[in-house]
Scaffold this motif. Sequence first.
Motif, PDB file in Angstrom:
ATOM      1  N   ALA B 133       5.256   1.261  -0.663  1.00  0.00           N
ATOM      2  CA  ALA B 133       4.981   1.379  -2.100  1.00  0.00           C
ATOM      3  C   ALA B 133       3.469   1.387  -2.310  1.00  0.00           C
ATOM      4  O   ALA B 133       2.733   0.766  -1.526  1.00  0.00           O
ATOM      5  CB  ALA B 133       5.612   0.208  -2.842  1.00  0.00           C
ATOM      6  N   ARG B 134       3.019   2.092  -3.348  1.00  0.00           N
ATOM      7  CA  ARG B 134       1.587   2.160  -3.621  1.00  0.00           C
ATOM      8  C   ARG B 134       1.024   0.753  -3.820  1.00  0.00           C
ATOM      9  O   ARG B 134       1.605  -0.058  -4.525  1.00  0.00           O
ATOM     10  CB  ARG B 134       1.350   3.011  -4.866  1.00  0.00           C
ATOM     11  CG  ARG B 134      -0.109   3.275  -5.139  1.00  0.00           C
ATOM     12  CD  ARG B 134      -0.296   4.170  -6.341  1.00  0.00           C
ATOM     13  NE  ARG B 134       0.223   5.526  -6.095  1.00  0.00           N
ATOM     14  CZ  ARG B 134       0.182   6.493  -7.015  1.00  0.00           C
ATOM     15  NH1 ARG B 134      -0.321   6.261  -8.206  1.00  0.00           N
ATOM     16  NH2 ARG B 134       0.649   7.696  -6.747  1.00  0.00           N
ATOM     17  N   GLY B 135      -0.072   0.471  -3.192  1.00  0.00           N
ATOM     18  CA  GLY B 135      -0.711  -0.837  -3.351  1.00  0.00           C
ATOM     19  C   GLY B 135      -0.209  -1.904  -2.396  1.00  0.00           C
ATOM     20  O   GLY B 135      -0.838  -2.952  -2.233  1.00  0.00           O
ATOM     21  N   ALA B 136       0.921  -1.644  -1.748  1.00  0.00           N
ATOM     22  CA  ALA B 136       1.525  -2.679  -0.902  1.00  0.00           C
ATOM     23  C   ALA B 136       0.636  -3.040   0.282  1.00  0.00           C
ATOM     24  O   ALA B 136       0.447  -4.222   0.597  1.00  0.00           O
ATOM     25  CB  ALA B 136       2.898  -2.224  -0.415  1.00  0.00           C
ATOM     26  N   THR B 209       3.116 -12.456   6.086  1.00  0.00           N
ATOM     27  CA  THR B 209       3.201 -12.237   4.644  1.00  0.00           C
ATOM     28  C   THR B 209       4.633 -12.005   4.213  1.00  0.00           C
ATOM     29  O   THR B 209       4.907 -11.915   3.019  1.00  0.00           O
ATOM     30  CB  THR B 209       2.376 -10.994   4.241  1.00  0.00           C
ATOM     31  OG1 THR B 209       2.903  -9.859   4.957  1.00  0.00           O
ATOM     32  CG2 THR B 209       0.913 -11.168   4.565  1.00  0.00           C
ATOM     33  N   ALA B 210       5.540 -11.888   5.185  1.00  0.00           N
ATOM     34  CA  ALA B 210       6.949 -11.627   4.900  1.00  0.00           C
ATOM     35  C   ALA B 210       7.137 -10.449   3.959  1.00  0.00           C
ATOM     36  O   ALA B 210       7.967 -10.475   3.050  1.00  0.00           O
ATOM     37  CB  ALA B 210       7.630 -12.895   4.354  1.00  0.00           C
ATOM     38  N   ILE B 211       6.340  -9.408   4.119  1.00  0.00           N
ATOM     39  CA  ILE B 211       6.450  -8.230   3.255  1.00  0.00           C
ATOM     40  C   ILE B 211       7.834  -7.608   3.449  1.00  0.00           C
ATOM     41  O   ILE B 211       8.298  -7.441   4.583  1.00  0.00           O
ATOM     42  CB  ILE B 211       5.333  -7.197   3.550  1.00  0.00           C
ATOM     43  CG1 ILE B 211       5.544  -5.934   2.703  1.00  0.00           C
ATOM     44  CG2 ILE B 211       5.236  -6.852   5.040  1.00  0.00           C
ATOM     45  CD1 ILE B 211       4.453  -4.886   2.835  1.00  0.00           C
ATOM     46  N   SER B 212       8.501  -7.321   2.332  1.00  0.00           N
ATOM     47  CA  SER B 212       9.863  -6.804   2.461  1.00  0.00           C
ATOM     48  C   SER B 212       9.800  -5.378   3.002  1.00  0.00           C
ATOM     49  O   SER B 212       8.952  -4.583   2.602  1.00  0.00           O
ATOM     50  CB  SER B 212      10.593  -6.856   1.128  1.00  0.00           C
ATOM     51  OG  SER B 212      10.148  -5.822   0.302  1.00  0.00           O
ATOM     52  N   GLY B 213      10.662  -5.073   3.942  1.00  0.00           N
ATOM     53  CA  GLY B 213      10.644  -3.752   4.588  1.00  0.00           C
ATOM     54  C   GLY B 213       9.763  -3.718   5.812  1.00  0.00           C
ATOM     55  O   GLY B 213       9.812  -2.769   6.579  1.00  0.00           O
ATOM     56  N   GLY B 214       8.925  -4.737   5.999  1.00  0.00           N
ATOM     57  CA  GLY B 214       8.099  -4.810   7.206  1.00  0.00           C
ATOM     58  C   GLY B 214       7.010  -3.753   7.255  1.00  0.00           C
ATOM     59  O   GLY B 214       6.828  -2.967   6.316  1.00  0.00           O
ATOM     60  N   LEU B 215       6.272  -3.749   8.335  1.00  0.00           N
ATOM     61  CA  LEU B 215       5.201  -2.775   8.541  1.00  0.00           C
ATOM     62  C   LEU B 215       5.340  -2.167   9.941  1.00  0.00           C
ATOM     63  O   LEU B 215       5.713  -2.861  10.877  1.00  0.00           O
ATOM     64  CB  LEU B 215       3.824  -3.451   8.467  1.00  0.00           C
ATOM     65  CG  LEU B 215       3.395  -4.103   7.148  1.00  0.00           C
ATOM     66  CD1 LEU B 215       2.044  -4.804   7.334  1.00  0.00           C
ATOM     67  CD2 LEU B 215       3.318  -3.077   6.018  1.00  0.00           C
ATOM     68  N   ALA B 216       5.046  -0.897  10.043  1.00  0.00           N
ATOM     69  CA  ALA B 216       5.055  -0.262  11.372  1.00  0.00           C
ATOM     70  C   ALA B 216       3.970   0.792  11.433  1.00  0.00           C
ATOM     71  O   ALA B 216       3.579   1.358  10.412  1.00  0.00           O
ATOM     72  CB  ALA B 216       6.416   0.371  11.651  1.00  0.00           C
ATOM     73  N   GLU B 217       3.492   1.030  12.629  1.00  0.00           N
ATOM     74  CA  GLU B 217       2.457   2.050  12.797  1.00  0.00           C
ATOM     75  C   GLU B 217       3.127   3.425  12.847  1.00  0.00           C
ATOM     76  O   GLU B 217       4.144   3.608  13.507  1.00  0.00           O
ATOM     77  CB  GLU B 217       1.677   1.795  14.094  1.00  0.00           C
ATOM     78  CG  GLU B 217       2.592   1.817  15.309  1.00  0.00           C
ATOM     79  CD  GLU B 217       1.987   1.171  16.549  1.00  0.00           C
ATOM     80  OE1 GLU B 217       1.178   0.247  16.402  1.00  0.00           O
ATOM     81  OE2 GLU B 217       2.349   1.596  17.648  1.00  0.00           O
ATOM     82  N   ALA B 218       2.559   4.397  12.134  1.00  0.00           N
ATOM     83  CA  ALA B 218       3.100   5.755  12.206  1.00  0.00           C
ATOM     84  C   ALA B 218       2.140   6.648  12.969  1.00  0.00           C
ATOM     85  O   ALA B 218       2.447   7.791  13.276  1.00  0.00           O
ATOM     86  CB  ALA B 218       3.328   6.302  10.807  1.00  0.00           C
ATOM     87  N   GLY B 219       0.990   6.136  13.255  1.00  0.00           N
ATOM     88  CA  GLY B 219       0.007   6.909  14.002  1.00  0.00           C
ATOM     89  C   GLY B 219      -1.219   6.037  14.168  1.00  0.00           C
ATOM     90  O   GLY B 219      -1.631   5.357  13.226  1.00  0.00           O
TER      91      GLY B 219
END
Lengths: 647, 283
Positions: B133-136, B209-219
């Motif tokens: 999401a924008r700003g996330a 940060t327990a960000i919902s949806g998590g984070l992953a590298e795309a590049g």
Amino acid sequence: MSSLWPRIEPLLARVEKPARYIGMERGAQTPVHRPQNVSWLLVYPDTYEIGLPNQGLQILYEILNERVDAAAERAYAPWIDLEVELRARGLPLFSVDTHRAAADFDVIAFNLSAELVFTNVLNLVDLAGVPVRNEDRNATHPIVLAGGHCAFNPEPLAGYVDAFVIGEGEEVVGEITEVVGAWPRAGRVDREALLHELATIPGVYVPAMYDVDYDGAFIREVRPRYADVPERVDKRTVADLGEWPYPKNQLVPLVEVVHDRLNVEVFRGCTRGCRFCQAGMITRPVRERPEEQVRTMVREGLRRTGYDEVALTSLSTADFSGIDRVVADLVTDQEGTGGVSLSLPSLRVDAFTVGLASEIQKVRRTGLTFAPEAGTWRMRQVINKLITEDDLYAAVDAAYSQGWRRVKLYFLTGLPTEVDEDTIGIADLAKHVVDIGKQYSKQASCTVSVGGFVPKPHTPFQWFGQNGVQELRRKIGLLRDATKGTRAQVKWHDAQATYAEGIASRGDRRIGRVIERVWRAGGMFQEWSEHFDLARWLDAMAAEGLDPDWYVTRHRHHDEILPWDHITAGLHKDFLWNDWQASLQAHGLPDCRWTPCYDCGVCTDYALEHVVASPVAPAGGSQGTGQDLSAGGSAPVRFLGRVGTGS
Amino acid sequence: MKGGALFPVRLRYTKRGKVRWISHRDVARAFERALRIEQLPLAFTEGFSPRPKVSFGLALPTGYESDAEYLDLELVSEVDLDTLPAAISDALPSGIDVIGASALDERAPALMDVVTSTEWVVTVVASDGSPLARGALTSTVDDALQMPVLDTTRHRKGREVVEDVRPVISRIDVHRDVEGNDTSCTMELRTQPRSAKPGDVLAAIASATAISGGLAEAGVLRTHQWIERDGARLEPHCADTRPRVLVARDLNKGTPDVRRDHDTGTLAGVAHAAGGTGPEQGN
Ligand code: SF4
């Protein structure tokens, strides 16, 4: 026809060794596919690391891409982790060159170099999105082709592969291209008509053009369905290797693969006549590459690839007429360049060979491998591997005395007429070899590698009933006991895999459904011990109502029609039978390069000749035949014209 | 080679496109072959199996791209450094391009020991590959950088180890385009005494940060390696080298070619960002 790369790449982060799937090797081609071109996907049905170095596939890749009417790409079996990802997303088998879907090619051609890959072939056809059984394919599907040594008994895959190439492919791939290329343009959508036409190309076997009748378990008759389809399909043979200096641009992989070096084939065929050796029997006669061409291919190959190792390949490289000169020149050529190493796989067992090897491995002398194949002289006469104990000990003595520390010996067990004395004989040889080594070094060691013998079609042993699992295990046990407490280390091949190989090697069309069941039960990568389970094969045999021992351990009779009798490597069945009988009497048969012809059929029927540069047996002698070969005489030898035959 | 003068050279090279899937070891082997193809006057190690004297810098994880890889090699005679990059590049797989060559001081310390931090441009998505999401990303990174500890679980030799990556992070700047989209960031990560991969840092941020949806590298693209010395920050091709650096191939010109066989779109943001933080042109 767009590239699947954007959809494949995101999967690569999740799989082992992603570089297997990117192509990009030095020498790789990115062909442009035009509608009027016949597109070939050349598939090696095992992992990239095993398949990439395959010379046959690389040669055809180049020859096809040189043609204006063809384009060829390559594919290898994706490892299980990637296959799961592909199937989960509905993605198909793809080429590594341009990541094009397999089903977009006109021809999918498999290299069959071992029987245990058959289940992978079915899996890859399925992964390509093509019906697995050939009867279910229609005009929209690619032609599924197969070639390689295992095509000499094509029957187990008769219901799955549309057409087989028997023998060497250099010339016939062009003829196939022309037939397939004319097909869609002529508006013929009749697949049967195309297959019929392919069946008329010499060396091409189309199983659907033949009916097989059975008499109980036995074959009564194999009958062509059309008058212009040959009753017997003869192999194709390239008469002069000098006209085919391929591969010109050997592929240089980015990841480590087997045989990761420049490979230059110095001759094809072998007439030493080892009776267990299918490769030797089906590739006759001997055709040497001109010495000068070997030098050029090595020199240019090293320059182009950047490899620091070159192997001179063949079935017995020390037999190459010019071997000592070629080796000496290469060694001189490479002096002061930081060391290019030369390797000679398939060494002959004699002191001459060790001399050659020491010429090459000037510095690092670690291991040297010999293949006496059997433990006693009697047994070696049965299999026609005519090496005396003196030959072996002299070779080993030369090796240890010149600095080698590790000698590896290859043997087969489960051979015809083998008794326990022969098995124990392996241990005796090994122990003696270690004793010789100890005279030179405290660290001298000897590894004994034992494989279970699988009788192969088109050899004198094609009638022999293979040893069962228990018998092979018992013999390996004997050997382990006999070498206990010695410095000889025994390694052996899984007797269960040997049994499954036996089912597929001499199988008939009924074995096809067995292979399909093994595949459907998840039996892929059967050459990999962690994926192999004999139970799958036995269950599949039971489900098809077939008796595995009837296929594996049964001796065949003289009058029986063998499933591959309508395929020929040029060897007369009488010649093979007589040789089988001679073997049972432990009669050896010297090499026909330097003795009179035995009229096995190959040269005479195909108007071929041995192409060798030397009319006499190579230096180092007869490989212990104990026979005077100088009186050779009328062997059909053609001399290669050589400038300045000063040697 | 003892006694004879040696000519050490430092090369800077890229790893872009499909070839990013080969390992560090594979890159080393490709270089060895390329150096032989170009018949450079290599110095060899002594001993039973002489190897060319080539030493590589920090390993780039398989799957990451880079515009800032380095290796040092020793030659026994001088070569033309102007033409060297193009010559070696021709013998390398496409995507690996030598973009600079500089003469190295004879007693230069090993790259591995002197590089103090590396800089990356990382394109970030949610764990399932969908866009954030924008700003996330901006707010998550802000939150994370406030935290004293950022633990991540890594698998090492079959064991799970918990490591704090906070000390590794030197800075993280989230990029924001004119429309306010923030899908990528620049990370500068220390390499001494320990280092961490951008992917590990993202994982630590996501779990802290327990960000919902998590984070992953795309590049992930490495844009720089830095050597911090006496208060100055140098790129390896400027450190311990004679004051002459050549960027033989214009990165910004070379990049579109690489992009073409690599049109997943996932790295578009990276390419853009890389243009802005391109390699130092040296002096
Ligand atoms: S035809 Fe005669 S010379 Fe030719 S391979 Fe057979 S036995 Fe040897």
